[in-house]
Design a protein around this motif. Structure first.
Motif, PDB file in Angstrom:
ATOM      1  N   GLY A   1      20.929  26.184 -23.052  1.00 35.26           N
ATOM      2  CA  GLY A   1      20.790  26.439 -24.550  1.00 35.26           C
ATOM      3  C   GLY A   1      19.350  26.031 -25.162  1.00 35.26           C
ATOM      4  O   GLY A   1      19.757  25.502 -26.224  1.00 35.26           O
ATOM      5  N   GLN A   2      18.667  25.475 -24.235  1.00 37.51           N
ATOM      6  CA  GLN A   2      17.532  24.868 -24.981  1.00 37.51           C
ATOM      7  C   GLN A   2      16.197  25.871 -25.441  1.00 37.51           C
ATOM      8  O   GLN A   2      15.055  25.637 -25.559  1.00 37.51           O
ATOM      9  CB  GLN A   2      16.983  23.730 -23.951  1.00 37.51           C
ATOM     10  N   THR A   3      16.607  27.166 -25.390  1.00 40.05           N
ATOM     11  CA  THR A   3      15.452  27.950 -25.629  1.00 40.05           C
ATOM     12  C   THR A   3      15.939  29.099 -26.776  1.00 40.05           C
ATOM     13  O   THR A   3      17.182  29.103 -27.078  1.00 40.05           O
ATOM     14  CB  THR A   3      15.069  29.051 -24.447  1.00 40.05           C
ATOM     15  N   VAL A   4      15.054  29.481 -27.364  1.00 38.86           N
ATOM     16  CA  VAL A   4      15.366  30.317 -28.817  1.00 38.86           C
ATOM     17  C   VAL A   4      14.578  31.732 -28.318  1.00 38.86           C
ATOM     18  O   VAL A   4      13.563  31.866 -27.555  1.00 38.86           O
ATOM     19  CB  VAL A   4      14.866  29.917 -29.969  1.00 38.86           C
ATOM     20  N   VAL A   5      15.151  32.868 -29.059  1.00 36.35           N
ATOM     21  CA  VAL A   5      14.513  34.194 -28.831  1.00 36.35           C
ATOM     22  C   VAL A   5      13.369  34.352 -29.727  1.00 36.35           C
ATOM     23  O   VAL A   5      13.865  34.514 -30.929  1.00 36.35           O
ATOM     24  CB  VAL A   5      15.604  35.294 -28.574  1.00 36.35           C
TER      25      VAL A   5
ATOM     26  N   PRO B   1      22.040  33.377 -34.645  1.00 37.11           N
ATOM     27  CA  PRO B   1      22.103  32.463 -33.528  1.00 37.11           C
ATOM     28  C   PRO B   1      20.835  32.638 -32.548  1.00 37.11           C
ATOM     29  O   PRO B   1      20.565  33.748 -32.145  1.00 37.11           O
ATOM     30  CB  PRO B   1      23.446  32.974 -32.744  1.00 37.11           C
ATOM     31  N   ALA B   2      20.281  31.488 -32.164  1.00 35.79           N
ATOM     32  CA  ALA B   2      19.279  31.574 -30.959  1.00 35.79           C
ATOM     33  C   ALA B   2      17.977  32.230 -31.547  1.00 35.79           C
ATOM     34  O   ALA B   2      17.254  32.742 -30.570  1.00 35.79           O
ATOM     35  CB  ALA B   2      19.890  31.988 -29.737  1.00 35.79           C
TER      36      ALA B   2
ATOM     37  N   SER C   1      16.072  19.005 -33.875  1.00 41.38           N
ATOM     38  CA  SER C   1      17.128  19.483 -34.177  1.00 41.38           C
ATOM     39  C   SER C   1      17.491  20.738 -33.154  1.00 41.38           C
ATOM     40  O   SER C   1      16.629  21.515 -33.001  1.00 41.38           O
ATOM     41  CB  SER C   1      17.225  20.233 -35.671  1.00 41.38           C
ATOM     42  N   GLY C   2      18.619  20.393 -32.476  1.00 42.89           N
ATOM     43  CA  GLY C   2      19.195  21.521 -31.731  1.00 42.89           C
ATOM     44  C   GLY C   2      18.685  21.527 -30.017  1.00 42.89           C
ATOM     45  O   GLY C   2      19.089  22.108 -29.219  1.00 42.89           O
ATOM     46  N   PHE C   3      17.989  20.356 -30.170  1.00 41.85           N
ATOM     47  CA  PHE C   3      17.348  20.293 -28.527  1.00 41.85           C
ATOM     48  C   PHE C   3      17.757  18.935 -28.042  1.00 41.85           C
ATOM     49  O   PHE C   3      17.530  17.932 -28.734  1.00 41.85           O
ATOM     50  CB  PHE C   3      15.867  20.605 -28.705  1.00 41.85           C
ATOM     51  N   ALA C   4      17.502  18.904 -26.675  1.00 43.88           N
ATOM     52  CA  ALA C   4      17.800  17.483 -26.116  1.00 43.88           C
ATOM     53  C   ALA C   4      16.144  17.010 -26.275  1.00 43.88           C
ATOM     54  O   ALA C   4      15.215  17.368 -26.524  1.00 43.88           O
ATOM     55  CB  ALA C   4      17.818  17.697 -24.437  1.00 43.88           C
ATOM     56  N   PRO C   5      16.504  15.432 -26.100  1.00 46.50           N
ATOM     57  CA  PRO C   5      15.265  14.685 -26.339  1.00 46.50           C
ATOM     58  C   PRO C   5      14.198  14.963 -25.284  1.00 46.50           C
ATOM     59  O   PRO C   5      14.507  15.552 -24.122  1.00 46.50           O
ATOM     60  CB  PRO C   5      15.923  13.383 -26.013  1.00 46.50           C
ATOM     61  N   ARG C   6      13.116  14.885 -25.810  1.00 44.60           N
ATOM     62  CA  ARG C   6      11.784  15.112 -24.806  1.00 44.60           C
ATOM     63  C   ARG C   6      11.112  13.669 -24.889  1.00 44.60           C
ATOM     64  O   ARG C   6      11.101  12.913 -25.842  1.00 44.60           O
ATOM     65  CB  ARG C   6      10.891  16.133 -25.486  1.00 44.60           C
TER      66      ARG C   6
ATOM     67  N   GLY D   1       3.348  30.181 -37.287  1.00 44.84           N
ATOM     68  CA  GLY D   1       4.559  30.381 -36.168  1.00 44.84           C
ATOM     69  C   GLY D   1       5.781  31.388 -36.292  1.00 44.84           C
ATOM     70  O   GLY D   1       5.996  32.152 -36.018  1.00 44.84           O
ATOM     71  N   HIS D   2       6.305  30.909 -37.697  1.00 48.39           N
ATOM     72  CA  HIS D   2       7.751  31.651 -38.006  1.00 48.39           C
ATOM     73  C   HIS D   2       8.055  30.963 -39.579  1.00 48.39           C
ATOM     74  O   HIS D   2       7.479  29.925 -39.518  1.00 48.39           O
ATOM     75  CB  HIS D   2       8.947  31.732 -37.058  1.00 48.39           C
ATOM     76  N   ALA D   3       8.833  31.697 -40.190  1.00 47.24           N
ATOM     77  CA  ALA D   3       9.446  30.928 -41.362  1.00 47.24           C
ATOM     78  C   ALA D   3      10.064  29.533 -41.187  1.00 47.24           C
ATOM     79  O   ALA D   3      10.654  29.370 -40.136  1.00 47.24           O
ATOM     80  CB  ALA D   3      10.268  31.875 -41.894  1.00 47.24           C
ATOM     81  N   ALA D   4       9.595  28.731 -41.913  1.00 47.18           N
ATOM     82  CA  ALA D   4      10.201  27.196 -41.724  1.00 47.18           C
ATOM     83  C   ALA D   4      11.500  27.353 -41.972  1.00 47.18           C
ATOM     84  O   ALA D   4      12.035  27.853 -42.879  1.00 47.18           O
ATOM     85  CB  ALA D   4       9.381  26.415 -42.561  1.00 47.18           C
ATOM     86  N   ASP D   5      12.379  26.398 -41.296  1.00 49.76           N
ATOM     87  CA  ASP D   5      13.654  26.106 -41.318  1.00 49.76           C
ATOM     88  C   ASP D   5      13.812  24.580 -42.150  1.00 49.76           C
ATOM     89  O   ASP D   5      13.556  23.756 -41.536  1.00 49.76           O
ATOM     90  CB  ASP D   5      14.305  26.116 -40.011  1.00 49.76           C
ATOM     91  N   PRO D   6      14.325  24.957 -43.189  1.00 53.11           N
ATOM     92  CA  PRO D   6      14.494  23.599 -44.039  1.00 53.11           C
ATOM     93  C   PRO D   6      15.567  22.586 -43.314  1.00 53.11           C
ATOM     94  O   PRO D   6      15.342  21.609 -43.905  1.00 53.11           O
ATOM     95  CB  PRO D   6      15.155  24.063 -45.382  1.00 53.11           C
ATOM     96  N   TYR D   7      16.309  23.083 -42.436  1.00 57.71           N
ATOM     97  CA  TYR D   7      17.204  22.134 -41.738  1.00 57.71           C
ATOM     98  C   TYR D   7      16.591  21.599 -40.344  1.00 57.71           C
ATOM     99  O   TYR D   7      17.255  20.796 -39.920  1.00 57.71           O
ATOM    100  CB  TYR D   7      18.580  22.857 -41.440  1.00 57.71           C
ATOM    101  N   HIS D   8      15.460  22.031 -40.135  1.00 56.44           N
ATOM    102  CA  HIS D   8      14.896  21.461 -38.586  1.00 56.44           C
ATOM    103  C   HIS D   8      14.376  20.074 -39.153  1.00 56.44           C
ATOM    104  O   HIS D   8      13.544  19.747 -40.056  1.00 56.44           O
ATOM    105  CB  HIS D   8      13.772  22.345 -38.708  1.00 56.44           C
TER     106      HIS D   8
END
Length: 271
Positions: free
Chosen positions: A240-244, A32-33, A157-162, A118-125
């Motif tokens: 909840g719009q940030t990740v660690v 999570p996050a 995915s997971g974020f409010a519209p920008r 950046g980081h390992a790619a999320d296949p669901y993103h």
């Protein structure tokens, strides 16, 4: 939710000019996050590159974590460059005998022959971009910074519209470029702007990745720093719009972002 899933792609780790890990059996750990983290089987890691340290930490869900120094020769040493969960609970036995490498400590990670940044790619993103005719106005104090009826909505995915604004609808003199740059594995290198004394109030992917080319060189504004109105309704950053970050290589320069060609170094003998 804490879960793992097989990557189903060959992943390789480059450090000190050699491949220190290469596997078609990588598991991605989703926490999570946090960004996904790639775990490699011990058998797919080169021999003699890992040195176990005395450092042991406790993961709240995965138990004791042992840390390793990654070493290639005498010149390339990454202290705490890898880790392994050594006392896994019953719900996490899939990670038994696997190690993860600290993303920032390694030189590069690859899926097949393409570098993953950046980081390992999320296949669901997923990112969707939609043209809109809604009226978007950006103000700072009593000044109108942007006014458009042609914004692009970016839905991630997971974020409010920008909302992204064409340069023609922005008072460019209001934007002052700052040195900060960050990197998004899905959109590319991001540049930031201040507006008056409001630092990092806006950003732009001036050379966005082809998958999101429609937002290239457009500008988005941070609604908790400046006032952003969409059809006369003021927007606010949702909770909840940030990740660690878990080892992503932020603040990469342009040279670091160049995609390396195919091929490359060999695995260390015995790997």
């Amino acid at each position: 939710m804490l879960y793992v899933e097989r990557l189903r792609r060959r992943m390789r780790v480059l450090f000190g000019g050699v491949w220190v890990a290469e596997s078609e059996d990588v598991l991605l750990l989703f926490e999570p996050a946090r960004y996904p983290v790639a775990y490699f089987p011990e058998s797919d890691i080169s021999a003699h590159v890992l040195e176990r340290t005395e450092k042991i930490t406790q993961h709240p869900d995965l138990g004791s974590t042992s840390w390793y120094t990654v070493r290639v020769g005498e010149q390339h040493v990454a202290a705490r460059g890898a880790w392994q969960h050594t006392k896994l609970p019953a719900h996490a036995t899939e990670l038994q005998g696997r190690l993860a490498f600290a993303w920032r400590a390694m030189d590069a990670f690859y899926e097949e022959d393409e570098r993953i940044l950046g980081h390992a790619a999320d296949p669901y993103h997923r990112i969707d971009i939609r043209q809109s005719s809604r009226h978007l106005v950006v103000r700072y104090n009593d000044r109108v910074v942007a006014d458009t009826r042609h914004p692009l909505g970016l839905y991630e995915s997971g974020f409010a519209p920008r909302w992204y604004v064409p340069r023609d609808d922005i008072h460019e003199s209001s934007l002052t470029a700052v040195k900060l740059q960050t990197f998004c594995p899905y959109k590319g290198l991001c540049s930031y702007y201040s507006i008056g004394d409001a630092r990092q109030a806006a950003w732009s992917y001036t050379d966005a990745y082809p998958e999101v080319r429609r937002i290239a060189n457009l500008v988005s504004f941070e609604p908790d720093i400046v006032s952003v109105f969409l059809d006369d309704v003021q927007l606010h950053l949702e909770p909840g719009q940030t990740v660690v970050p878990h080892g992503p290589d932020r603040n990469l320069d342009v040279a670091e972002l160049e995609r390396a060609p195919g091929g490359g170094p060999e695995m260390i003998a015995g790997g």
